[in-house]
Design a protein around this motif. Sequence first.
Motif, mmCIF file in Angstrom:
data_model
loop_
_atom_site.group_PDB
_atom_site.id
_atom_site.type_symbol
_atom_site.label_atom_id
_atom_site.label_comp_id
_atom_site.label_asym_id
_atom_site.label_seq_id
_atom_site.Cartn_x
_atom_site.Cartn_y
_atom_site.Cartn_z
ATOM 1 N N UNK A 34 -16.852 -13.726 -36.477
ATOM 2 C CA UNK A 34 -16.533 -12.538 -37.266
ATOM 3 C C UNK A 34 -17.760 -11.765 -37.677
ATOM 4 N N UNK A 35 -18.768 -12.469 -38.161
ATOM 5 C CA UNK A 35 -20.019 -11.814 -38.557
ATOM 6 C C UNK A 35 -20.707 -11.240 -37.322
ATOM 7 N N UNK A 36 -20.690 -11.972 -36.224
ATOM 8 C CA UNK A 36 -21.296 -11.484 -34.989
ATOM 9 C C UNK A 36 -20.667 -10.185 -34.518
ATOM 10 N N UNK A 37 -19.353 -10.121 -34.585
ATOM 11 C CA UNK A 37 -18.649 -8.886 -34.204
ATOM 12 C C UNK A 37 -19.054 -7.730 -35.123
ATOM 13 N N UNK A 38 -19.131 -7.994 -36.409
ATOM 14 C CA UNK A 38 -19.499 -6.951 -37.371
ATOM 15 C C UNK A 38 -20.931 -6.463 -37.133
ATOM 16 N N UNK A 39 -21.826 -7.386 -36.833
ATOM 17 C CA UNK A 39 -23.216 -7.016 -36.539
ATOM 18 C C UNK A 39 -23.272 -6.154 -35.289
ATOM 19 N N UNK A 40 -22.537 -6.549 -34.260
ATOM 20 C CA UNK A 40 -22.501 -5.766 -33.025
ATOM 21 C C UNK A 40 -21.967 -4.366 -33.304
ATOM 22 N N UNK A 41 -20.899 -4.265 -34.057
ATOM 23 C CA UNK A 41 -20.317 -2.969 -34.397
ATOM 24 C C UNK A 41 -21.343 -2.086 -35.113
ATOM 25 N N UNK A 42 -22.045 -2.655 -36.084
ATOM 26 C CA UNK A 42 -23.063 -1.892 -36.809
ATOM 27 C C UNK A 42 -24.173 -1.433 -35.876
ATOM 28 N N UNK A 43 -24.600 -2.308 -34.970
ATOM 29 C CA UNK A 43 -25.666 -1.986 -34.031
ATOM 30 C C UNK A 43 -25.243 -0.842 -33.109
ATOM 31 N N UNK A 44 -24.028 -0.920 -32.586
ATOM 32 C CA UNK A 44 -23.557 0.085 -31.633
ATOM 33 C C UNK A 44 -23.265 1.426 -32.282
ATOM 34 N N UNK A 45 -22.860 1.419 -33.525
ATOM 35 C CA UNK A 45 -22.413 2.664 -34.161
ATOM 36 C C UNK A 45 -23.504 3.388 -34.942
ATOM 37 N N UNK A 46 -24.677 2.799 -35.054
ATOM 38 C CA UNK A 46 -25.744 3.420 -35.838
ATOM 39 C C UNK A 46 -26.737 4.132 -34.925
ATOM 40 N N UNK A 47 -26.913 5.423 -35.118
ATOM 41 C CA UNK A 47 -27.900 6.146 -34.307
ATOM 42 C C UNK A 47 -29.305 6.022 -34.909
ATOM 43 N N UNK A 48 -30.289 6.256 -34.074
ATOM 44 C CA UNK A 48 -31.676 6.321 -34.528
ATOM 45 C C UNK A 48 -31.838 7.579 -35.368
ATOM 46 N N UNK A 49 -32.444 7.456 -36.540
ATOM 47 C CA UNK A 49 -32.603 8.592 -37.451
ATOM 48 C C UNK A 49 -33.712 9.543 -37.037
ATOM 49 N N UNK A 50 -34.680 9.071 -36.258
ATOM 50 C CA UNK A 50 -35.791 9.943 -35.888
ATOM 51 C C UNK A 50 -36.627 10.295 -37.106
ATOM 52 N N UNK A 51 -37.084 11.542 -37.172
ATOM 53 C CA UNK A 51 -37.879 11.985 -38.313
ATOM 54 C C UNK A 51 -39.123 11.139 -38.488
ATOM 55 N N UNK A 52 -39.369 10.693 -39.725
ATOM 56 C CA UNK A 52 -40.570 9.898 -40.007
ATOM 57 C C UNK A 52 -40.580 8.590 -39.220
#
Length: 147
Positions: A114-132
């Motif tokens: 369950x935690x592994x799935x949640x971590x994967x979801x967070x990793x896949x859905x978060x874009x790089x912010x760029x900027x600084x």
Amino acid sequence: MKVLIASDHAGLELRQELVASLKERGVAHDDVGPVTRDSVDYPDFATRVARAVAAGEYALGVLVCGTGIGMSIVANKHRGVRAALCTTEFEARMARAHNDANVLCLGQRVVGAGVGRAILEAFLSTPFEGGRHERRVQKIREAESQG
């Protein structure tokens, strides 16, 4: 986005859970094994994923072993790879947002399905912010070329 995923024998079950999650989400992916619990050498699988991500064949990679440590060490030996060993969703989000991580490493003996799935979801859905953060990622690239 296309993802390449692999594990060693100690990460087989979690990898299978993550593959199921990718399928459920409709994420294009390739699973390069292994297919049994027979002992294999994690550097072989980490290298295969790292090379493919570094070459641009896949947007992201996912590696699973017993702790995730060995996979992350090997993956980070490859120029252009920013592998992050994550044990929480927060770490996964920050790895993507601030470090532009392109390979997620997980430990089956550390996180459950369950935690592994949640971590994967967070990793896949978060874009790089760029900027600084882009300046800092560029410094990582420069460090790679300096050996």
